[in-house]
Scaffold this motif. Structure first.
Motif, PDB file in Angstrom:
ATOM      1  N   GLU A 246       1.004  -1.264  -0.008  1.00 15.51           N
ATOM      2  CA  GLU A 246       0.113   0.010   0.503  1.00 15.51           C
ATOM      3  C   GLU A 246       1.125   1.337   0.409  1.00 15.51           C
ATOM      4  OE1 GLU A 246      -3.878   1.755   2.443  1.00 15.51           O
ATOM      5  OE2 GLU A 246      -3.152  -0.167   3.005  1.00 15.51           O
ATOM      6  N   VAL A 247       2.054   1.557   1.222  1.00 13.75           N
ATOM      7  CA  VAL A 247       2.910   2.614   0.725  1.00 13.75           C
ATOM      8  C   VAL A 247       3.164   2.873  -0.644  1.00 13.75           C
ATOM      9  CG1 VAL A 247       4.800   3.485   1.810  1.00 13.75           C
ATOM     10  CG2 VAL A 247       2.989   2.197   3.383  1.00 13.75           C
ATOM     11  N   VAL A 248       4.117   1.554  -1.391  1.00 14.35           N
ATOM     12  CA  VAL A 248       4.429   1.558  -2.572  1.00 14.35           C
ATOM     13  C   VAL A 248       3.680   2.268  -3.262  1.00 14.35           C
ATOM     14  CG1 VAL A 248       6.202   0.575  -4.566  1.00 14.35           C
ATOM     15  CG2 VAL A 248       6.351  -0.237  -1.772  1.00 14.35           C
ATOM     16  N   LEU A 265       0.884   4.045   7.932  1.00 14.78           N
ATOM     17  CA  LEU A 265       1.068   3.288   7.397  1.00 14.78           C
ATOM     18  C   LEU A 265       2.260   2.722   8.357  1.00 14.78           C
ATOM     19  CD1 LEU A 265      -0.348   3.841   3.842  1.00 14.78           C
ATOM     20  CD2 LEU A 265      -1.862   2.248   5.759  1.00 14.78           C
ATOM     21  N   VAL A 266       3.138   4.229   8.577  1.00 14.08           N
ATOM     22  CA  VAL A 266       4.710   3.688   8.499  1.00 14.08           C
ATOM     23  C   VAL A 266       4.797   3.583  10.375  1.00 14.08           C
ATOM     24  CG1 VAL A 266       5.519   3.791   6.296  1.00 14.08           C
ATOM     25  CG2 VAL A 266       5.326   5.904   8.395  1.00 14.08           C
ATOM     26  N   THR A 267       3.540   4.509  11.366  1.00 12.77           N
ATOM     27  CA  THR A 267       3.815   4.507  11.765  1.00 12.77           C
ATOM     28  C   THR A 267       4.640   2.907  13.112  1.00 12.77           C
ATOM     29  OG1 THR A 267       3.351   5.455  14.169  1.00 12.77           O
ATOM     30  CG2 THR A 267       2.366   3.903  13.289  1.00 12.77           C
ATOM     31  N   GLY A 268       5.808   3.539  14.117  1.00 12.60           N
ATOM     32  CA  GLY A 268       6.328   2.656  14.739  1.00 12.60           C
ATOM     33  C   GLY A 268       5.573   1.865  15.892  1.00 12.60           C
ATOM     34  N   GLN A 269       4.867   2.206  16.479  1.00 16.58           N
ATOM     35  CA  GLN A 269       3.557   2.111  17.289  1.00 16.58           C
ATOM     36  C   GLN A 269       3.159   1.239  16.245  1.00 16.58           C
ATOM     37  OE1 GLN A 269       3.266   2.345  20.707  1.00 16.58           O
ATOM     38  NE2 GLN A 269       4.997   3.656  20.027  1.00 16.58           N
ATOM     39  N   ARG A 270       2.215   1.041  15.427  1.00 20.73           N
ATOM     40  CA  ARG A 270       1.875  -0.271  14.977  1.00 20.73           C
ATOM     41  C   ARG A 270       3.077  -0.910  14.528  1.00 20.73           C
ATOM     42  NH1 ARG A 270      -1.687   0.981   9.706  1.00 20.73           N
ATOM     43  NH2 ARG A 270      -2.243  -0.681   8.729  1.00 20.73           N
ATOM     44  N   SER A 277       1.952  -8.866  17.794  1.00 19.29           N
ATOM     45  CA  SER A 277       0.891 -10.048  17.354  1.00 19.29           C
ATOM     46  C   SER A 277       0.825 -11.341  16.446  1.00 19.29           C
ATOM     47  CB  SER A 277      -0.510  -9.324  16.897  1.00 19.29           C
ATOM     48  OG  SER A 277       0.063  -8.479  15.544  1.00 19.29           O
ATOM     49  N   GLY A 278       2.052 -10.965  15.800  1.00 24.95           N
ATOM     50  CA  GLY A 278       2.289 -11.791  15.165  1.00 24.95           C
ATOM     51  C   GLY A 278       1.998 -11.438  13.463  1.00 24.95           C
ATOM     52  N   ASN A 279       1.077 -10.637  13.169  1.00 21.50           N
ATOM     53  CA  ASN A 279       0.140 -10.119  11.718  1.00 21.50           C
ATOM     54  C   ASN A 279       1.305  -9.651  10.759  1.00 21.50           C
ATOM     55  OD1 ASN A 279      -1.762  -9.599   9.679  1.00 21.50           O
ATOM     56  ND2 ASN A 279      -3.081  -9.711  10.999  1.00 21.50           N
ATOM     57  N   ILE A 280       1.848  -9.713  10.272  1.00 24.36           N
ATOM     58  CA  ILE A 280       2.877  -9.283   9.346  1.00 24.36           C
ATOM     59  C   ILE A 280       2.099  -8.031   8.436  1.00 24.36           C
ATOM     60  CG2 ILE A 280       4.825 -11.413   9.504  1.00 24.36           C
ATOM     61  CD1 ILE A 280       3.734 -11.909   6.774  1.00 24.36           C
ATOM     62  N   ASP A 281       0.911  -8.250   7.651  1.00 23.09           N
ATOM     63  CA  ASP A 281       0.270  -7.571   7.246  1.00 23.09           C
ATOM     64  C   ASP A 281      -0.380  -5.972   7.731  1.00 23.09           C
ATOM     65  OD1 ASP A 281       0.360  -8.738   4.928  1.00 23.09           O
ATOM     66  OD2 ASP A 281      -1.220 -10.363   5.645  1.00 23.09           O
ATOM     67  N   ASP A 282       0.093  -5.972   9.526  1.00 21.27           N
ATOM     68  CA  ASP A 282      -0.432  -5.214  10.101  1.00 21.27           C
ATOM     69  C   ASP A 282       0.310  -4.124   9.970  1.00 21.27           C
ATOM     70  OD1 ASP A 282      -2.736  -6.032  11.095  1.00 21.27           O
ATOM     71  OD2 ASP A 282      -2.396  -6.834  13.101  1.00 21.27           O
ATOM     72  N   ALA A 283       1.047  -4.025   9.567  1.00 19.67           N
ATOM     73  CA  ALA A 283       2.758  -2.695   9.042  1.00 19.67           C
ATOM     74  C   ALA A 283       3.983  -3.339   8.919  1.00 19.67           C
ATOM     75  CB  ALA A 283       3.198  -2.625  10.845  1.00 19.67           C
ATOM     76  N   VAL A 284       4.692  -2.073   8.725  1.00 24.71           N
ATOM     77  CA  VAL A 284       5.781  -2.234   8.116  1.00 24.71           C
ATOM     78  C   VAL A 284       6.847  -3.262   9.055  1.00 24.71           C
ATOM     79  CG1 VAL A 284       7.717  -0.787   7.390  1.00 24.71           C
ATOM     80  CG2 VAL A 284       5.015  -0.885   6.100  1.00 24.71           C
ATOM     81  N   ILE A 285       7.249  -4.102   8.548  1.00 22.12           N
ATOM     82  CA  ILE A 285       8.590  -4.562   9.928  1.00 22.12           C
ATOM     83  C   ILE A 285       9.391  -5.500   9.379  1.00 22.12           C
ATOM     84  CG2 ILE A 285       8.651  -6.525  10.826  1.00 22.12           C
ATOM     85  CD1 ILE A 285       5.666  -7.149  11.197  1.00 22.12           C
ATOM     86  N   ALA A 286      11.428  -4.034   9.272  1.00 24.10           N
ATOM     87  CA  ALA A 286      12.152  -4.052   9.438  1.00 24.10           C
ATOM     88  C   ALA A 286      12.713  -5.327   8.911  1.00 24.10           C
ATOM     89  CB  ALA A 286      12.494  -3.215   9.985  1.00 24.10           C
ATOM     90  N   THR A 287      12.835  -6.058   7.625  1.00 28.89           N
ATOM     91  CA  THR A 287      13.525  -7.261   7.957  1.00 28.89           C
ATOM     92  C   THR A 287      14.650  -7.040   6.424  1.00 28.89           C
ATOM     93  OG1 THR A 287      11.659  -7.935   8.352  1.00 28.89           O
ATOM     94  CG2 THR A 287      13.093  -9.889   7.180  1.00 28.89           C
ATOM     95  N   GLY A 288      15.331  -7.542   6.642  1.00 25.79           N
ATOM     96  CA  GLY A 288      16.900  -7.587   5.614  1.00 25.79           C
ATOM     97  C   GLY A 288      16.686  -8.547   4.223  1.00 25.79           C
TER      98      GLY A 288
END
Length: 324
Positions: A246-248, A265-270, A277-288
């Motif tokens: 969605e961000v892109v 969409l990109v807030t740190g609290q989210r 919660s483990g729901n990866i579709d709820d936020a932007v999760i930094a991953t390499g």
């Protein structure tokens, strides 16, 4: 193992855990340090300097080995009470600080006077040279493969690491794209004297995040990350999800967008909530991109022992290529 990094930091192995926001808490940090690496607490995860003091005390109760504190310097309009954080760091006996974000020049004197060694995280050779000039003790150089902010030059580690080593006199820690002992051997062969890993330590037993997220990392491929905020020159790499898409999409729309359009969409609290919660579709999760190299969720001790063993084996294989 012995490198300038192990000597500088007083650790057994030149393996540093990334200072991940919301993740680098006492259980993970202590586990990494107890296993012979360097655990790193994240100061700005804590609501206040006094909360950081308490988290340091929790960590000290779990390990007698050295550990560090990450201090990320944000733009002036969002400036936390850095002087107070530094007071807590020095008063608590912390002797290693990883700095990131803006140039730490104005705080170098206080940190060194307090007996603190400083590692500064950089995404380019020019920034690494500037860090050396102001007196940091080592630099951690972040390649394009890394989680979070890779800078805007798009230079991967295979080029960035030796380019930095070539012009710097201080030790270089390789960061971004490293998740295995073979990757560690490659970084050392390129001239780095240590490695920094965030994503790989996110998928360990001690990482304080939901098991569903850890399993998502195990299932992910090297192509399952996405760059966001490119149009705003604030590029960040995250695990591919409906939110990152969605961000892109918003960035690509006619006329572009402003940060305020994306903030929700990109807030740190989210992101913090999604880690729990483990729901990866709820936020932007930094991953390499090294997520494609993660096949299990070991303890930190198992991971570091395996990395050292596989690093040794990789160097042995390399030596075996030469004819006598």
């Amino acid at each position: 193992m012995k490198t300038r990094i192990t000597e500088l930091l007083g650790i057994r192995y030149p393996i540093i855990q990334g200072g991940m926001q919301w993740v680098a808490l006492s259980p993970l940090v202590a586990a990494v340090s107890n296993a012979g690496g360097l655990g790193v607490l994240t100061a700005l995860t804590q609501p206040s300097p006094e909360d950081l003091r308490k988290e340091i005390q929790k960590t000290q109760a779990l390990t007698s080995a050295p550990f560090a504190v990450n201090l990320t310097f944000l733009p002036a309009q969002n400036k936390p009470p850095y002087d107070e954080f530094i007071d807590v760091i020095i008063e608590s006996g912390i002797r290693i600080v990883e700095t990131a974000g803006n140039n730490p020049r104005e705080y170098m004197g206080r940190l060194h006077q307090g007996g603190v060694k400083v590692i500064h995280k950089c995404t380019s050779v020019r920034h690494a040279l500037s860090a050396q000039k102001i007196g940091v003790d080592a630099v951690s150089i972040d390649g394009f493969e890394c989680a979070g902010h890779p800078g805007e030059d798009d230079v991967p580690g295979l080029v960035l690491i030796p380019a930095a080593v070539k012009v710097l006199d201080i030790p270089v820690v390789a960061s971004g794209g490293i998740a295995t002992g073979a990757g560690m051997a490659a970084a050392l062969a390129l001239g780095a004297e240590g490695v920094n890993m965030g994503t790989r330590f996110l998928a360990t037993m001690e990482a304080p995040v939901h098991d569903d997220l850890k399993q998502a990392l195990v299932n992910a491929k090297e192509t399952d990350t996405q760059l966001v905020l490119r149009s705003l020159n604030n590029t960040s790499r995250a695990l591919q999800s409906s939110v990152t898409q969605e961000v892109v999409d918003m960035e690509r729309r006619a006329g572009g967008c402003q940060f305020e359009d994306l903030r929700h969409l990109v807030t740190g609290q989210r992101g913090k909530a999604a880690l729990q919660s483990g729901n990866i579709d709820d936020a932007v999760i930094a991953t390499g991109q090294c997520v494609g190299l993660i096949d299990d969720v070991p303890t930190c001790q198992e991971l570091i022992d395996r990395m050292v063993r596989d690093c040794r084996a990789a160097f042995a294989r390399g030596t075996g290529l030469f004819l006598s």
